[in-house]
Scaffold this motif. Structure first.
Motif, PDB file in Angstrom:
ATOM      1  N   GLU A  63       0.810  -1.210   0.000  1.00 25.82           N
ATOM      2  CA  GLU A  63       0.000   0.000   0.000  1.00 25.82           C
ATOM      3  C   GLU A  63       0.852   1.274   0.000  1.00 25.82           C
ATOM      4  O   GLU A  63       0.361   2.355  -0.322  1.00 25.82           O
ATOM      5  CB  GLU A  63      -0.948   0.010   1.204  1.00 25.82           C
ATOM      6  CG  GLU A  63      -0.259   0.059   2.565  1.00 25.82           C
ATOM      7  CD  GLU A  63       0.104  -1.318   3.068  1.00 25.82           C
ATOM      8  OE1 GLU A  63       0.442  -1.424   4.261  1.00 25.82           O
ATOM      9  OE2 GLU A  63       0.041  -2.293   2.281  1.00 25.82           O
ATOM     10  N   GLU A  64       2.136   1.152   0.341  1.00 26.44           N
ATOM     11  CA  GLU A  64       3.020   2.309   0.341  1.00 26.44           C
ATOM     12  C   GLU A  64       3.685   2.516  -1.019  1.00 26.44           C
ATOM     13  O   GLU A  64       4.244   3.589  -1.280  1.00 26.44           O
ATOM     14  CB  GLU A  64       4.127   2.145   1.381  1.00 26.44           C
ATOM     15  CG  GLU A  64       3.629   2.045   2.813  1.00 26.44           C
ATOM     16  CD  GLU A  64       4.724   1.611   3.770  1.00 26.44           C
ATOM     17  OE1 GLU A  64       4.513   1.720   4.988  1.00 26.44           O
ATOM     18  OE2 GLU A  64       5.784   1.159   3.283  1.00 26.44           O
ATOM     19  N   ALA A  65       3.649   1.497  -1.867  1.00 27.59           N
ATOM     20  CA  ALA A  65       4.441   1.505  -3.097  1.00 27.59           C
ATOM     21  C   ALA A  65       4.090   2.655  -4.048  1.00 27.59           C
ATOM     22  O   ALA A  65       5.000   3.311  -4.572  1.00 27.59           O
ATOM     23  CB  ALA A  65       4.304   0.159  -3.806  1.00 27.59           C
ATOM     24  N   PRO A  66       2.801   2.950  -4.339  1.00 29.91           N
ATOM     25  CA  PRO A  66       2.524   4.015  -5.322  1.00 29.91           C
ATOM     26  C   PRO A  66       3.140   5.353  -4.943  1.00 29.91           C
ATOM     27  O   PRO A  66       3.801   5.992  -5.770  1.00 29.91           O
ATOM     28  CB  PRO A  66       0.985   4.079  -5.342  1.00 29.91           C
ATOM     29  CG  PRO A  66       0.545   2.726  -4.904  1.00 29.91           C
ATOM     30  CD  PRO A  66       1.559   2.278  -3.900  1.00 29.91           C
ATOM     31  N   LEU A  67       2.935   5.777  -3.698  1.00 32.29           N
ATOM     32  CA  LEU A  67       3.478   7.061  -3.270  1.00 32.29           C
ATOM     33  C   LEU A  67       5.001   7.042  -3.259  1.00 32.29           C
ATOM     34  O   LEU A  67       5.655   7.989  -3.717  1.00 32.29           O
ATOM     35  CB  LEU A  67       2.935   7.413  -1.889  1.00 32.29           C
ATOM     36  CG  LEU A  67       3.383   8.762  -1.306  1.00 32.29           C
ATOM     37  CD1 LEU A  67       2.911   9.906  -2.210  1.00 32.29           C
ATOM     38  CD2 LEU A  67       2.836   8.944   0.110  1.00 32.29           C
ATOM     39  N   ALA A  68       5.590   5.951  -2.740  1.00 31.18           N
ATOM     40  CA  ALA A  68       7.051   5.868  -2.665  1.00 31.18           C
ATOM     41  C   ALA A  68       7.685   5.909  -4.050  1.00 31.18           C
ATOM     42  O   ALA A  68       8.719   6.562  -4.253  1.00 31.18           O
ATOM     43  CB  ALA A  68       7.460   4.596  -1.918  1.00 31.18           C
ATOM     44  N   LEU A  69       7.076   5.239  -5.019  1.00 30.14           N
ATOM     45  CA  LEU A  69       7.641   5.217  -6.367  1.00 30.14           C
ATOM     46  C   LEU A  69       7.525   6.584  -7.038  1.00 30.14           C
ATOM     47  O   LEU A  69       8.417   6.996  -7.790  1.00 30.14           O
ATOM     48  CB  LEU A  69       6.945   4.147  -7.206  1.00 30.14           C
ATOM     49  CG  LEU A  69       7.216   2.698  -6.767  1.00 30.14           C
ATOM     50  CD1 LEU A  69       6.440   1.717  -7.621  1.00 30.14           C
ATOM     51  CD2 LEU A  69       8.711   2.381  -6.820  1.00 30.14           C
ATOM     52  N   LEU A  70       6.431   7.302  -6.788  1.00 33.15           N
ATOM     53  CA  LEU A  70       6.306   8.650  -7.335  1.00 33.15           C
ATOM     54  C   LEU A  70       7.389   9.576  -6.789  1.00 33.15           C
ATOM     55  O   LEU A  70       8.018  10.337  -7.542  1.00 33.15           O
ATOM     56  CB  LEU A  70       4.919   9.211  -7.017  1.00 33.15           C
ATOM     57  CG  LEU A  70       3.735   8.653  -7.819  1.00 33.15           C
ATOM     58  CD1 LEU A  70       2.420   9.207  -7.285  1.00 33.15           C
ATOM     59  CD2 LEU A  70       3.883   8.978  -9.304  1.00 33.15           C
ATOM     60  N   VAL A  71       7.602   9.516  -5.467  1.00 34.82           N
ATOM     61  CA  VAL A  71       8.625  10.379  -4.867  1.00 34.82           C
ATOM     62  C   VAL A  71      10.015   9.969  -5.351  1.00 34.82           C
ATOM     63  O   VAL A  71      10.877  10.811  -5.602  1.00 34.82           O
ATOM     64  CB  VAL A  71       8.542  10.315  -3.326  1.00 34.82           C
ATOM     65  CG1 VAL A  71       9.580  11.229  -2.697  1.00 34.82           C
ATOM     66  CG2 VAL A  71       7.152  10.715  -2.842  1.00 34.82           C
ATOM     67  N   THR A  72      10.243   8.655  -5.504  1.00 34.52           N
ATOM     68  CA  THR A  72      11.539   8.183  -6.004  1.00 34.52           C
ATOM     69  C   THR A  72      11.785   8.683  -7.418  1.00 34.52           C
ATOM     70  O   THR A  72      12.903   9.092  -7.763  1.00 34.52           O
ATOM     71  CB  THR A  72      11.587   6.642  -5.968  1.00 34.52           C
ATOM     72  OG1 THR A  72      11.350   6.193  -4.635  1.00 34.52           O
ATOM     73  CG2 THR A  72      12.934   6.136  -6.433  1.00 34.52           C
ATOM     74  N   LEU A  73      10.743   8.662  -8.246  1.00 35.79           N
ATOM     75  CA  LEU A  73      10.883   9.161  -9.615  1.00 35.79           C
ATOM     76  C   LEU A  73      11.196  10.651  -9.621  1.00 35.79           C
ATOM     77  O   LEU A  73      11.991  11.136 -10.436  1.00 35.79           O
ATOM     78  CB  LEU A  73       9.601   8.881 -10.405  1.00 35.79           C
ATOM     79  CG  LEU A  73       9.596   9.297 -11.881  1.00 35.79           C
ATOM     80  CD1 LEU A  73      10.747   8.629 -12.636  1.00 35.79           C
ATOM     81  CD2 LEU A  73       8.253   8.952 -12.529  1.00 35.79           C
ATOM     82  N   TYR A  74      10.580  11.398  -8.699  1.00 36.49           N
ATOM     83  CA  TYR A  74      10.905  12.827  -8.588  1.00 36.49           C
ATOM     84  C   TYR A  74      12.387  13.008  -8.282  1.00 36.49           C
ATOM     85  O   TYR A  74      13.065  13.842  -8.905  1.00 36.49           O
ATOM     86  CB  TYR A  74      10.047  13.478  -7.495  1.00 36.49           C
ATOM     87  CG  TYR A  74      10.433  14.924  -7.237  1.00 36.49           C
ATOM     88  CD1 TYR A  74       9.840  15.963  -7.938  1.00 36.49           C
ATOM     89  CD2 TYR A  74      11.425  15.246  -6.318  1.00 36.49           C
ATOM     90  CE1 TYR A  74      10.207  17.290  -7.730  1.00 36.49           C
ATOM     91  CE2 TYR A  74      11.797  16.564  -6.095  1.00 36.49           C
ATOM     92  CZ  TYR A  74      11.188  17.573  -6.806  1.00 36.49           C
ATOM     93  OH  TYR A  74      11.568  18.883  -6.594  1.00 36.49           O
ATOM     94  N   PHE A  75      12.913  12.240  -7.317  1.00 37.65           N
ATOM     95  CA  PHE A  75      14.327  12.372  -6.964  1.00 37.65           C
ATOM     96  C   PHE A  75      15.227  11.950  -8.123  1.00 37.65           C
ATOM     97  O   PHE A  75      16.305  12.523  -8.317  1.00 37.65           O
ATOM     98  CB  PHE A  75      14.638  11.549  -5.711  1.00 37.65           C
ATOM     99  CG  PHE A  75      14.317  12.261  -4.435  1.00 37.65           C
ATOM    100  CD1 PHE A  75      15.177  13.211  -3.924  1.00 37.65           C
ATOM    101  CD2 PHE A  75      13.151  11.991  -3.743  1.00 37.65           C
ATOM    102  CE1 PHE A  75      14.892  13.887  -2.756  1.00 37.65           C
ATOM    103  CE2 PHE A  75      12.856  12.651  -2.566  1.00 37.65           C
ATOM    104  CZ  PHE A  75      13.724  13.609  -2.074  1.00 37.65           C
ATOM    105  N   ALA A 242       2.408  17.386  -8.265  1.00 34.49           N
ATOM    106  CA  ALA A 242       0.947  17.398  -8.116  1.00 34.49           C
ATOM    107  C   ALA A 242       0.416  15.996  -7.836  1.00 34.49           C
ATOM    108  O   ALA A 242      -0.470  15.807  -6.986  1.00 34.49           O
ATOM    109  CB  ALA A 242       0.312  17.978  -9.366  1.00 34.49           C
ATOM    110  N   LEU A 243       0.946  14.982  -8.534  1.00 38.61           N
ATOM    111  CA  LEU A 243       0.510  13.609  -8.296  1.00 38.61           C
ATOM    112  C   LEU A 243       0.876  13.136  -6.887  1.00 38.61           C
ATOM    113  O   LEU A 243       0.098  12.433  -6.238  1.00 38.61           O
ATOM    114  CB  LEU A 243       1.138  12.684  -9.347  1.00 38.61           C
ATOM    115  CG  LEU A 243       0.672  12.879 -10.803  1.00 38.61           C
ATOM    116  CD1 LEU A 243       1.461  11.974 -11.733  1.00 38.61           C
ATOM    117  CD2 LEU A 243      -0.828  12.599 -10.921  1.00 38.61           C
ATOM    118  N   ILE A 244       2.051  13.520  -6.422  1.00 34.32           N
ATOM    119  CA  ILE A 244       2.473  13.136  -5.064  1.00 34.32           C
ATOM    120  C   ILE A 244       1.549  13.737  -4.021  1.00 34.32           C
ATOM    121  O   ILE A 244       1.138  13.072  -3.064  1.00 34.32           O
ATOM    122  CB  ILE A 244       3.933  13.577  -4.827  1.00 34.32           C
ATOM    123  CG1 ILE A 244       4.887  12.728  -5.666  1.00 34.32           C
ATOM    124  CG2 ILE A 244       4.293  13.467  -3.352  1.00 34.32           C
ATOM    125  CD1 ILE A 244       6.304  13.263  -5.701  1.00 34.32           C
ATOM    126  N   ALA A 245       1.201  15.012  -4.205  1.00 33.40           N
ATOM    127  CA  ALA A 245       0.291  15.655  -3.260  1.00 33.40           C
ATOM    128  C   ALA A 245      -1.074  14.981  -3.249  1.00 33.40           C
ATOM    129  O   ALA A 245      -1.679  14.766  -2.194  1.00 33.40           O
ATOM    130  CB  ALA A 245       0.148  17.135  -3.606  1.00 33.40           C
TER     131      ALA A 245
END
Length: 973
Positions: A63-75, A242-245
């Motif tokens: 359940e944490e994967a979608p948000l974590a992957l978005l933030v990782t892609l940002y970095f 925006a997607l992360i927020a």
């Protein structure tokens, strides 16, 4: 706490009842219920999927994967764009402008611009959300970058100088925005797992951007293409923001909430700086950032100097070398991030993680000073880049996580932008100063960097300890001021309140007012008692040379206004109220009232209860006025009410002549008289009565009095208590009282007996011994260390896993016969959790386990994360391997599986019931026996029959009932 056959009723501060629980009863904490919401078993078809294995390797839940992957892609995009900008920035500056005094000076300019930027961002933060500010920042960077693109072909030196300054701001601003957003999304424990992935994404992006810039840098004309591609990447990052927020808002536990005072608009940069300097932790954090920026700036300038000397006037070659080296640094950094960062932090802590980089730079600096070749400087830069982007960056970001204050994000922005750039300015100034000294510049610059690294290492070591302390402070429960405190008797409103309460018909109000008067005149009261009510003072002295202190108002002879309301209370039907009133009047006018007291004490007739209560409560006149014969004469004609007070008075005198009378009263049916006599027997300290007092521990109504009496004996009673505790022939309810007596003896032998009692087969004895040791440790410490308590902790940990395993096995029973048993199992799980934390409190630094328990069982997710982190930092070895899964487990099925692996626990319900029937918890045994009987599990009938020999009478009675109603008598073979 009252315990009866394993059932617990508590108001213990260790407990944290959840909403809706009954007052005084052990309730299922909200945290435990929330943790049990996720108990889905993994699929039995084909095992875990590749995705599950990947997430397990990355330590991320599904359940944490979608948000974590978005933030990782940002970095990834952020660090890739930074690498590309740095390559172009340095290549064109060094190739077209060259290395001279202006380059270090630009670091000072960047520091000034960063300071102004913090003020600007501070003003924006009061009007707009962080997501809006981040998006607007990215748009501004895109527009400014597009403006630079047409200026690059054949640009002047000022173009490259301005772009260098812009690139410095870009390089710190873009990653910082990502870390600030990540810090807002993740709390302590989650951050410790996920920040490694975020850092890895950034490092891989930096490596890719560096290699790509090196490949594109084969021709000078490719710079415009690089800048255009960076602009596109910034647009993608704005979309990701925006997607992360949006995903963070969707995740109920995603956005971090900060308790604490809301920062007003008036609390500007000055207020934030004051907040940093007032906090030892934040001041140390700022010091580490400042020192690290200073040292790495010196290393960076030294690297750029030798790079410009090696590739003078060739931007293309510099771009290729710079980009290739930057990509290589990021590759090694990614490998260390994946294989080493989490292991170092989890095994050695954040302090060691921060310490490794300055120590490495110190070693590389020594090599530079000895050899002084080009490749040694390159090696120094590689060592700096590899560890700074991985271990150091992750450790530094984790330092912000446990801070629970609304100003934390502002503080982080100030430190990352202003303090870091201030360190750059200090490093550049230091470089200019050292490079201008006569002699080899490399020698002076290397020596300065070495000394600065020593200071950096010292600050890193210090903040490692501060990190643990701030975790502890975030969990501490500060007591609120008591609502009931002594009134100021000089205030008019207080006098009026007291007079009204003294004249009230409510006994509770009258007692309150009298106790307020006693507290308000406590110092004067002690002085008077020392002169009037002690053995060395004549009771009815009227001599003029004895001056007795008196109650006074504002003047020396003024009578307090409450006296007129106290005097009628001498006739109050309650002896306690009348005696306190008499005490106050004696302090006011001793000549008058002490005479009455002396007359009552010397009379052959028994005094009224008021006089007796006064003597018991406030002290005795000269003992010759109350001879043993006088008290015994009064005792022969005393009513039960008088006899109770006389027994207490005899106990205060403690004379063995009173023992026969007290023994007679101890057998009386009036329980108030019998308990007073038992307490008085203990105060007389007759060794022949110890056995009688031990027997008095059995009836529930006399237990408290018997405990008090045995405590009065002190050290001499210890052998008798230990004999009772060790004997299995003694009644169980008597043995269960012994730990509470040992706790009050305060001797080393008693403490040793309590430690041994931790391993008792009876859970009530072991738990009471544990509570007693907690109190002793709090008051005066314990002479034992972790080694003495670890085996007991492992026993309770195993018990927790057994209960959790049984709970999981029973989860499909629904509302059937096992419903009560499962409820008791869950209550015992909470009890085991408390026992584990109490056990840790016996040897961890005082308060760490207690405050961690409150945070762990509380409602604030942040504090729970900090509590787990503090325990993680404190425990080591086998305890860490067995306890951490309990406190960190999110899915209870996984925790139960861990217990099955560690202790070979059964995976079927029947064997689970069978093992529980061997446990020592009597109430749980009774519930399991009832469940086994109700469900007719005939294979366990022999186990139920064995329970007929249990030490607990309730278990024996339940087994008897089960076998009889099962259709088989207890004697059937």
């Amino acid at each position: 706490m009252h315990e009866d056959s394993g059932r617990t009723f508590t108001r213990d501060p260790w407990r944290a009842p959840g909403p809706g629980s009954s007052p005084g009863l052990t309730a299922q904490p909200e945290w435990a219920a929330a943790r049990r919401l996720s108990t889905a078993r993994p699929s039995e078809k084909g095992g875990s999927s590749l995705l599950d294995k990947t997430l397990e390797l990355l330590q991320i839940r599904r359940e944490e994967a979608p948000l974590a992957l978005l933030v990782t892609l940002y970095f990834f995009l952020a660090l890739a764009s930074v690498s590309m900008i740095k390559s172009v920035q340095n290549a064109f500056y060094l190739g077209r402008v060259g290395f001279d005094w202006r380059l270090p000076s630009l670091y000072v300019v960047l520091a000034l611009i960063s300071g102004l930027g913090v003020v600007f961002y501070r003003r924006l933060s009061h009007r707009f959300s962080r997501v809006a500010i981040n998006g607007a920042t990215l748009v501004a960077l895109i527009l400014s970058l597009i403006a630079f693109i047409p200026l690059f072909p054949g640009g002047s030196s000022w173009t490259y100088i301005l772009f260098y300054v812009w690139g410095g701001i870009f390089s710190i601003l873009v990653p910082t925005q990502g870390w600030m957003l990540a810090y807002q999304l993740y709390a302590t424990r989650k951050a410790k797992r996920i920040f490694g992935l975020l850092g890895t994404g950034g490092i891989l992006g930096g490596a890719g951007g560096g290699y790509y810039a090196a490949w594109m840098g084969r021709s000078d004309v490719q710079a415009e293409g690089l800048l255009t591609q960076v602009a596109v990447m910034l647009g993608l990052m704005a979309l990701l923001m925006a997607l992360i927020a949006r995903q963070g808002r969707r995740d109920s536990a995603g956005v971090r909430q900060h308790p604490g005072a809301v920062v007003s608009s008036a609390d500007g940069v000055t207020g934030t700086l004051r907040f940093i300097f007032q906090s030892p932790y934040l001041a140390s954090l700022a010091g580490v950032v400042l020192a690290s920026a200073c040292v790495t700036t010196v290393v960076d300038l030294l690297y750029k100097q030798v790079l410009e000397e090696e590739f003078s006037g060739s931007p293309g070659e510099i771009t290729q070398f710079f980009g290739g080296l930057l990509g290589t640094i990021f590759v090694f950094s990614a490998l260390f991030q994946l294989l080493g960062t989490n292991r170092v932090i989890r095994r050695f802590g954040i302090g060691v993680g921060l310490l490794l980089l300055p120590l490495t730079i110190m070693g590389a600096n020594i090599l530079v000073l000895i050899v002084g070749a080009f490749w040694t400087v390159i090696g120094l830069k590689i060592a700096d880049g590899c560890l700074r982007s991985s271990l150091h960056k992750t450790s530094l970001e984790l330092l912000y996580v446990p801070i629970t204050d609304t100003r934390t994000l502002t503080v982080k922005g100030l430190i990352d932008l202003a303090v870091f750039r201030l360190g750059d300015a200090l490093g550049a100034t230091l470089f200019l100063a050292l490079a201008s000294l006569p002699g080899p510049a490399l020698l002076w610059v290397g020596s300065g960097a070495l000394l600065a690294s020593v200071a950096w290492a010292a600050l890193s070591w210090n903040i490692g300890g501060e990190y643990v302390r701030v975790l502890r402070r975030s969990l501490e429960v500060r007591p609120t001021p008591s609502a009931r405190r002594a009134l100021n008797l000089r205030e008019k409103a207080a006098e009026t309140t007291l007079v009204e309460a003294l004249q009230s018909e409510s006994d509770s109000k009258v007692r309150f007012a009298l106790h307020q008067l006693l507290e308000g005149w406590a110092d004067r009261q002690d002085e008077l008692l020392a002169e009037v009510l002690t053995e060395g003072t004549e009771l009815a002295s009227q001599s003029d040379d004895i001056v007795l202190p008196r109650f006074t108002g504002d003047g020396p002879t003024e009578v307090p206004p409450w006296v007129a309301s106290v005097e009628p209370l001498l006739e109050h039907p309650e002896p306690e109220i009348a005696a306190i009133a008499l005490h106050l009047l004696i302090l006011l006018d001793p000549e008058r009232h002490l005479g009455q007291l002396r007359q009552a004490c010397s009379s052959r007739e028994i005094p009224d209860p008021v006089c007796l209560y006064f003597l018991v409560r406030f002290g005795l006149p000269r003992q010759s006025q109350l001879a043993s014969e006088t008290l015994q004469r009064w005792a022969r004609e005393a009513s039960p009410r008088h006899a109770e007070l006389l027994a207490r008075l005899m106990g205060r005198l403690g004379r063995k002549e009173f023992v026969p009378t007290l023994l007679e009263w101890a057998e009386r049916p009036e329980r108030a008289l019998a308990t007073s006599a038992l307490r008085a027997l203990g105060q007389c300290r007759d060794p022949r009565q110890v056995r009688l007092l031990i027997q008095a521990l059995s009836p529930h109504w006399s237990r408290s009095a018997a405990r008090d009496a045995l405590v009065s004996y002190g050290r001499p009673v210890l052998p008798d208590l230990l004999e009772v505790l060790a004997s299995t022939k003694t009644k169980l309810e008597v043995r269960r009282e012994i730990p509470q007596i040992l706790a009050r003896l305060s001797t080393d032998a008693a403490v040793e007996a309590l430690v041994s009692s931790l391993y008792s087969s009876d859970p009530v004895i072991s738990f009471r011994a544990l509570r007693a040791l907690n109190k002793i440790r709090e008051k005066r410490g314990l002479p034992f260390g972790e080694f003495s308590f670890s085996p007991a902790l492992q026993i309770w940990v195993r018990e927790y896993y057994e209960l959790l395993n049984l709970d999981i096995l029973m989860e499909d029973r629904g509302d059937g016969p096992g419903r009560l048993a499962r409820k008791v199992v869950r209550e015992r799980l909470d009890r085991c959790t408390e026992k584990i934390f109490r056990g840790l409190e016996l040897f961890l630094p005082p308060g760490d386990a207690y405050f961690s328990y409150l945070g762990f069982t509380g409602d604030a997710p942040e504090l729970r994360e900090n509590a787990i982190e503090l325990i993680d930092l404190r425990i080591r070895g086998e305890l860490r391997e067995t306890i951490l899964p309990i406190v960190t487990g999110y899915n209870q099925t996984e925790v139960a599986q861990k217990g099955r692996t560690l202790y070979r626990l059964p995976s079927d319900l029947e064997r689970g019931f069978s093992e529980v029937l061997f446990q020592a918890d009597p109430w749980l045994k009774c519930c399991i026996i009832a469940t086994v009987k109700a469900e007719g599990i005939s294979n366990l009938k022999d186990r139920v029959r064995q329970a007929l020999e249990d030490i607990d009478p309730l278990v024996r009675e339940t087994a008897q009932w089960a076998l009889e109603t099962w259709g088989t008598g207890p004697t059937e073979s």
